[in-house]
Scaffold this active site. Structure first.
Site, short mmCIF file in Angstrom:
data_model
loop_
_atom_site.label_atom_id
_atom_site.label_comp_id
_atom_site.label_asym_id
_atom_site.label_seq_id
_atom_site.Cartn_x
_atom_site.Cartn_y
_atom_site.Cartn_z
N GLY A 160 0.80 -1.22 0.00
CA GLY A 160 0.00 0.00 0.00
C GLY A 160 0.83 1.26 0.00
N SER A 161 0.69 2.10 -1.01
CA SER A 161 1.57 3.24 -1.15
C SER A 161 1.05 4.17 -2.24
CB SER A 161 2.99 2.77 -1.45
OG SER A 161 2.97 1.71 -2.40
#
EC number: 4.1.1.65
Length: 217
Positions: free
Chosen positions: A182-183
């Site tokens: 997640g980014s």
């Protein structure tokens, strides 16, 4: 299509091997039902680290998405890494997206800059300036225009991987980095660039055109 990387990213091999072995041991010692949650986790790890090849559009002035995800920003701002007014387009990656990062344009890496920082939710605007991040400034081979790609760590992602260095030549769609769990990737373009995406739109790395650049005469 030339994409010389395994379909399961090397960055995930240790995680996948560990999850598989633990699941197998529990399955052998306690049975399928006790091991079922672990097999589900193993499948999640497998899908998270998938890294499929993608078709690349032929348009020479196209800026391609550097990552899979959802568009969360399309606005004119200052590019703090190249010192100019720019069009900023941001792609947010959730935990179910492919997390390899790919070059948006053909060009040479002029600047590489790492910034330590926080790990707030990458979906928030402040993540661009507060979170750990890594900026790659690329000068396009065709016309000298600058495109900046910024890998931004997120709430869960605590590891930015970048495999390029100053002086390297990158090709559109070339894999240059990876961010785990997640980014976000911020893309800064010449202010005259014409966006081809809108906020909320889902994009695919290397296949979706984020914007088109004006021809430099």
């Amino acid at each position: 299509m030339n994409y010389p990387h395994p379909l399961i990213a090397r960055e995930g091999w240790p995680f996948l091997a560990g999850a598989f072995l633990i699941s197998l041991l529990v399955h052998a010692s306690a049975g399928f039902w006790w091991a079922l949650p672990l097999w589900i986790i193993t499948l999640f790890v497998l899908q998270f680290f998938r890294d499929p090849p993608r078709p690349i559009p032929a348009q020479p002035n196209a800026v391609l998405a550097p990552a899979d995800g959802r568009i969360v920003v399309v606005e004119k701002v200052q590019d703090p890494y190249a010192g100019r007014e720019a069009l900023k387009i941001s792609v947010f990656m959730n935990v179910f997206n492919v997390h390899s990062n790919r070059a948006s344009v053909d060009g040479k890496v002029e600047k590489l800059e790492y910034f330590p920082g926080k790990f707030v939710n990458a979906d928030l605007d402040k993540a661009s300036v507060e979170n750990e991040r890594n900026a790659v400034v690329i000068r396009r081979a065709a016309d000298g225009q600058i495109v900046t790609l910024v890998q931004v760590a997120g709430l869960v992602a605590r590891r930015i991987l970048c495999y390029t260095k100053v002086g390297d030549s990158l090709s559109r769609g070339q894999r240059y980095g990876f961010i785990r769990f997640g980014s976000r990737v911020d893309v800064y373009l010449p202010v005259s660039a014409r966006p081809r995406v809108t906020i909320g739109e889902k994009v695919s790395a290397s296949s979706t055109i984020l914007a088109e650049l004006d021809e430099v005469k």
